[in-house]
Design a protein around this motif. Structure first.
Motif, PDB file in Angstrom:
ATOM      1  N   PHE A 120      19.976  38.842 -14.084  1.00  0.00           N
ATOM      2  CA  PHE A 120      18.888  37.953 -13.654  1.00  0.00           C
ATOM      3  C   PHE A 120      18.450  38.290 -12.228  1.00  0.00           C
ATOM      4  CE2 PHE A 120      17.651  33.686 -11.868  1.00  0.00           C
ATOM      5  CZ  PHE A 120      16.449  33.574 -12.553  1.00  0.00           C
ATOM      6  N   TYR A 121      19.411  38.402 -11.315  1.00  0.00           N
ATOM      7  CA  TYR A 121      19.054  38.676  -9.927  1.00  0.00           C
ATOM      8  C   TYR A 121      18.498  40.078  -9.750  1.00  0.00           C
ATOM      9  CZ  TYR A 121      21.589  34.376  -8.979  1.00  0.00           C
ATOM     10  OH  TYR A 121      22.005  33.063  -8.978  1.00  0.00           O
ATOM     11  N   ARG A 122      18.992  41.019 -10.527  1.00  0.00           N
ATOM     12  CA  ARG A 122      18.459  42.374 -10.431  1.00  0.00           C
ATOM     13  C   ARG A 122      16.985  42.399 -10.839  1.00  0.00           C
ATOM     14  NH1 ARG A 122      22.454  45.043 -12.674  1.00  0.00           N
ATOM     15  NH2 ARG A 122      23.371  45.688 -10.695  1.00  0.00           N
ATOM     16  N   GLU A 123      16.637  41.628 -11.848  1.00  0.00           N
ATOM     17  CA  GLU A 123      15.229  41.526 -12.249  1.00  0.00           C
ATOM     18  C   GLU A 123      14.387  40.929 -11.122  1.00  0.00           C
ATOM     19  OE1 GLU A 123      13.501  42.138 -15.109  1.00  0.00           O
ATOM     20  OE2 GLU A 123      15.021  42.506 -16.654  1.00  0.00           O
ATOM     21  N   LEU A 124      14.933  39.941 -10.427  1.00  0.00           N
ATOM     22  CA  LEU A 124      14.169  39.270  -9.379  1.00  0.00           C
ATOM     23  C   LEU A 124      13.904  40.163  -8.178  1.00  0.00           C
ATOM     24  CD1 LEU A 124      15.603  35.623  -9.276  1.00  0.00           C
ATOM     25  CD2 LEU A 124      13.799  36.589 -10.712  1.00  0.00           C
ATOM     26  N   THR A 125      14.699  41.206  -7.978  1.00  0.00           N
ATOM     27  CA  THR A 125      14.474  42.071  -6.820  1.00  0.00           C
ATOM     28  C   THR A 125      13.128  42.770  -6.892  1.00  0.00           C
ATOM     29  OG1 THR A 125      15.626  43.949  -7.867  1.00  0.00           O
ATOM     30  CG2 THR A 125      16.939  42.483  -6.466  1.00  0.00           C
ATOM     31  N   ASP A 126      12.517  42.770  -8.069  1.00  0.00           N
ATOM     32  CA  ASP A 126      11.216  43.407  -8.212  1.00  0.00           C
ATOM     33  C   ASP A 126      10.125  42.690  -7.410  1.00  0.00           C
ATOM     34  OD1 ASP A 126      12.189  45.370  -9.877  1.00  0.00           O
ATOM     35  OD2 ASP A 126      11.656  44.332 -11.729  1.00  0.00           O
ATOM     36  N   VAL A 127      10.356  41.447  -7.015  1.00  0.00           N
ATOM     37  CA  VAL A 127       9.326  40.712  -6.284  1.00  0.00           C
ATOM     38  C   VAL A 127       9.718  40.492  -4.823  1.00  0.00           C
ATOM     39  CG1 VAL A 127       8.408  39.570  -8.337  1.00  0.00           C
ATOM     40  CG2 VAL A 127      10.238  38.458  -7.048  1.00  0.00           C
ATOM     41  N   LEU A 128      10.705  41.232  -4.349  1.00  0.00           N
ATOM     42  CA  LEU A 128      11.151  41.111  -2.968  1.00  0.00           C
ATOM     43  C   LEU A 128      10.654  42.271  -2.117  1.00  0.00           C
ATOM     44  CD1 LEU A 128      14.889  40.108  -3.527  1.00  0.00           C
ATOM     45  CD2 LEU A 128      12.961  38.590  -3.044  1.00  0.00           C
ATOM     46  N   ASP A 129      10.660  42.055  -0.795  1.00  0.00           N
ATOM     47  CA  ASP A 129      10.372  43.161   0.105  1.00  0.00           C
ATOM     48  C   ASP A 129      11.506  44.181   0.006  1.00  0.00           C
ATOM     49  OD1 ASP A 129      12.269  42.831   2.746  1.00  0.00           O
ATOM     50  OD2 ASP A 129      11.855  40.915   1.783  1.00  0.00           O
ATOM     51  N   PRO A 130      11.235  45.440   0.304  1.00  0.00           N
ATOM     52  CA  PRO A 130      12.239  46.494   0.090  1.00  0.00           C
ATOM     53  C   PRO A 130      13.573  46.239   0.786  1.00  0.00           C
ATOM     54  CG  PRO A 130      10.091  47.470   0.492  1.00  0.00           C
ATOM     55  CD  PRO A 130       9.932  45.996   0.731  1.00  0.00           C
ATOM     56  N   GLN A 131      13.555  45.726   2.028  1.00  0.00           N
ATOM     57  CA  GLN A 131      14.812  45.511   2.752  1.00  0.00           C
ATOM     58  C   GLN A 131      15.670  44.453   2.070  1.00  0.00           C
ATOM     59  OE1 GLN A 131      14.329  44.128   6.777  1.00  0.00           O
ATOM     60  NE2 GLN A 131      16.500  44.301   7.265  1.00  0.00           N
ATOM     61  N   THR A 132      15.044  43.322   1.697  1.00  0.00           N
ATOM     62  CA  THR A 132      15.799  42.257   1.046  1.00  0.00           C
ATOM     63  C   THR A 132      16.248  42.693  -0.347  1.00  0.00           C
ATOM     64  OG1 THR A 132      14.537  40.605   2.274  1.00  0.00           O
ATOM     65  CG2 THR A 132      15.768  39.835   0.358  1.00  0.00           C
ATOM     66  N   ALA A 133      15.367  43.394  -1.067  1.00  0.00           N
ATOM     67  CA  ALA A 133      15.729  43.870  -2.404  1.00  0.00           C
ATOM     68  C   ALA A 133      16.948  44.783  -2.340  1.00  0.00           C
ATOM     69  CB  ALA A 133      14.554  44.605  -3.038  1.00  0.00           C
ATOM     70  N   ALA A 134      16.991  45.657  -1.329  1.00  0.00           N
ATOM     71  CA  ALA A 134      18.125  46.566  -1.190  1.00  0.00           C
ATOM     72  C   ALA A 134      19.403  45.784  -0.907  1.00  0.00           C
ATOM     73  CB  ALA A 134      17.860  47.571  -0.069  1.00  0.00           C
ATOM     74  N   MET A 135      19.312  44.744  -0.092  1.00  0.00           N
ATOM     75  CA  MET A 135      20.500  43.962   0.227  1.00  0.00           C
ATOM     76  C   MET A 135      20.983  43.184  -0.990  1.00  0.00           C
ATOM     77  SD  MET A 135      21.181  41.212   3.226  1.00  0.00           S
ATOM     78  CE  MET A 135      22.827  40.531   3.413  1.00  0.00           C
ATOM     79  N   VAL A 136      20.044  42.630  -1.760  1.00  0.00           N
ATOM     80  CA  VAL A 136      20.425  41.888  -2.957  1.00  0.00           C
ATOM     81  C   VAL A 136      21.108  42.826  -3.949  1.00  0.00           C
ATOM     82  CG1 VAL A 136      19.550  40.645  -4.973  1.00  0.00           C
ATOM     83  CG2 VAL A 136      18.677  40.097  -2.685  1.00  0.00           C
ATOM     84  N   ARG A 137      20.543  44.005  -4.158  1.00  0.00           N
ATOM     85  CA  ARG A 137      21.164  44.959  -5.087  1.00  0.00           C
ATOM     86  C   ARG A 137      22.567  45.343  -4.619  1.00  0.00           C
ATOM     87  NH1 ARG A 137      15.807  47.467  -4.842  1.00  0.00           N
ATOM     88  NH2 ARG A 137      14.630  46.814  -6.678  1.00  0.00           N
ATOM     89  N   GLU A 138      22.737  45.491  -3.313  1.00  0.00           N
ATOM     90  CA  GLU A 138      24.051  45.830  -2.776  1.00  0.00           C
ATOM     91  C   GLU A 138      25.044  44.696  -3.008  1.00  0.00           C
ATOM     92  OE1 GLU A 138      26.116  47.027   1.514  1.00  0.00           O
ATOM     93  OE2 GLU A 138      23.932  46.907   1.322  1.00  0.00           O
ATOM     94  N   ALA A 139      24.534  43.450  -3.000  1.00  0.00           N
ATOM     95  CA  ALA A 139      25.412  42.287  -3.177  1.00  0.00           C
ATOM     96  C   ALA A 139      25.862  42.108  -4.621  1.00  0.00           C
ATOM     97  CB  ALA A 139      24.686  41.020  -2.708  1.00  0.00           C
ATOM     98  N   LEU A 140      25.116  42.673  -5.558  1.00  0.00           N
ATOM     99  CA  LEU A 140      25.442  42.468  -6.959  1.00  0.00           C
ATOM    100  C   LEU A 140      26.690  43.262  -7.347  1.00  0.00           C
ATOM    101  CD1 LEU A 140      21.846  42.633  -8.475  1.00  0.00           C
ATOM    102  CD2 LEU A 140      23.195  40.605  -7.917  1.00  0.00           C
ATOM    103  N   PRO A 141      27.492  42.713  -8.279  1.00  0.00           N
ATOM    104  CA  PRO A 141      28.738  43.399  -8.668  1.00  0.00           C
ATOM    105  C   PRO A 141      28.462  44.786  -9.232  1.00  0.00           C
ATOM    106  CG  PRO A 141      28.682  41.145  -9.513  1.00  0.00           C
ATOM    107  CD  PRO A 141      27.309  41.432  -8.965  1.00  0.00           C
ATOM    108  N   ASP A 142      29.396  45.695  -8.999  1.00  0.00           N
ATOM    109  CA  ASP A 142      29.256  47.036  -9.553  1.00  0.00           C
ATOM    110  C   ASP A 142      29.918  47.105 -10.933  1.00  0.00           C
ATOM    111  OD1 ASP A 142      32.000  47.157  -9.084  1.00  0.00           O
ATOM    112  OD2 ASP A 142      31.763  48.241  -7.196  1.00  0.00           O
ATOM    113  N   ASP A 143      29.906  48.289 -11.516  1.00  0.00           N
ATOM    114  CA  ASP A 143      30.436  48.453 -12.874  1.00  0.00           C
ATOM    115  C   ASP A 143      31.955  48.268 -12.939  1.00  0.00           C
ATOM    116  OD1 ASP A 143      27.909  48.947 -13.802  1.00  0.00           O
ATOM    117  OD2 ASP A 143      28.090  51.127 -13.722  1.00  0.00           O
TER     118      ASP A 143
END
Length: 232
Positions: A120-143
């Motif tokens: 869900f949060y990964r989908e939402l990064t599509d509407v964020l500014d690049p800096q915040t989107a990168a931080m959110v993706r980094e915060a999400l759990p890895d494999d």
């Protein structure tokens, strides 16, 4: 422009509302704080010291990400507790409804429940500014988190095939509750709603796009369950 069949507006940095970004970071921070407690509780159920060690390390990573997100909020001049408060009820409702009864259900919550939120949060990064989107993706759990739980679940199901039906039922419950709570999270805060939904600003998902987002979450969950040999 996001290439989904639903409409998502371009996420230019000047058009992204800062209050909405702070709200999203508040959602993520509270989710990470709850994940820390959740994984720690599952670690207490673990049957071996090695499993306890692995889950303890995972819980520590969840808390480290919570601290990182809290730091970003403070840089924005926002107190983390205030940013997290609006999302207290929907998150707590989700955790109250999906309380693991044992070790295997705890693993299932880590494997599938956390992954639904991540999608869900990964989908939402599509509407964020690049800096915040990168931080959110980094915060999400890895494999690694999913792989750890998946391996343990596959071994448990192989040893006791009676687990399959119970875990499949739990997986379906988690998906239904998660979709319901995802919509409540979006609706509970106007700043967050303005960030992710296009309410006349040209920024965010339209209603069709948001419904298609939820459908994609369901499809990913089905594939995740199939990886365990379970029906979604």
């Amino acid at each position: 422009m996001i290439e989904h069949s639903g409409t998502v507006a371009s996420a230019g940095t000047s058009s992204v509302p800062e209050a909405g970004v702070a709200s999203l970071l508040g959602v993520l921070a509270y989710g990470e704080l709850m994940a820390f407690f959740d994984v720690a509780r599952v670690a207490e159920m673990a049957p071996t010291v090695r499993s306890q060690q692995e889950l303890g390390a995972l819980a520590a990573r969840e808390y480290a990400v919570y601290e990182q997100l809290s730091g970003r909020l403070r840089q924005m001049g926002v107190e983390p507790a205030e940013a997290m408060q609006p999302f207290h009820e929907p998150f707590d409702n989700w955790h109250a409804r999906i309380t693991p009864a044992d070790w295997h259900e705890g693993l299932m919550k880590i494997y599938a429940g956390a992954a639904i939120a991540t999608d869900f949060y990964r989908e939402l990064t599509d509407v964020l500014d690049p800096q915040t989107a990168a931080m959110v993706r980094e915060a999400l759990p890895d494999d690694e988190q999913a792989a750890l739980a998946r391996t343990a679940l596959l071994e448990a199901i192989e040893q006791d095939d009676r687990l399959a039906g119970r875990l499949a039922l739990l997986g379906r419950r988690m998906m239904g509750e998660a979709l319901s709570q995802a919509q409540l999270v979006a609706l509970v805060n106007d700043d967050l709603l303005d960030l992710i939904m296009d309410r006349g600003t040209g920024q965010g998902f339209d209603l069709v796009g948001f419904q298609q987002l939820l459908a994609r979450l369901g499809e990913k969950h089905t594939r995740r369950m199939a990886a365990l040999g379970l029906d979604a």
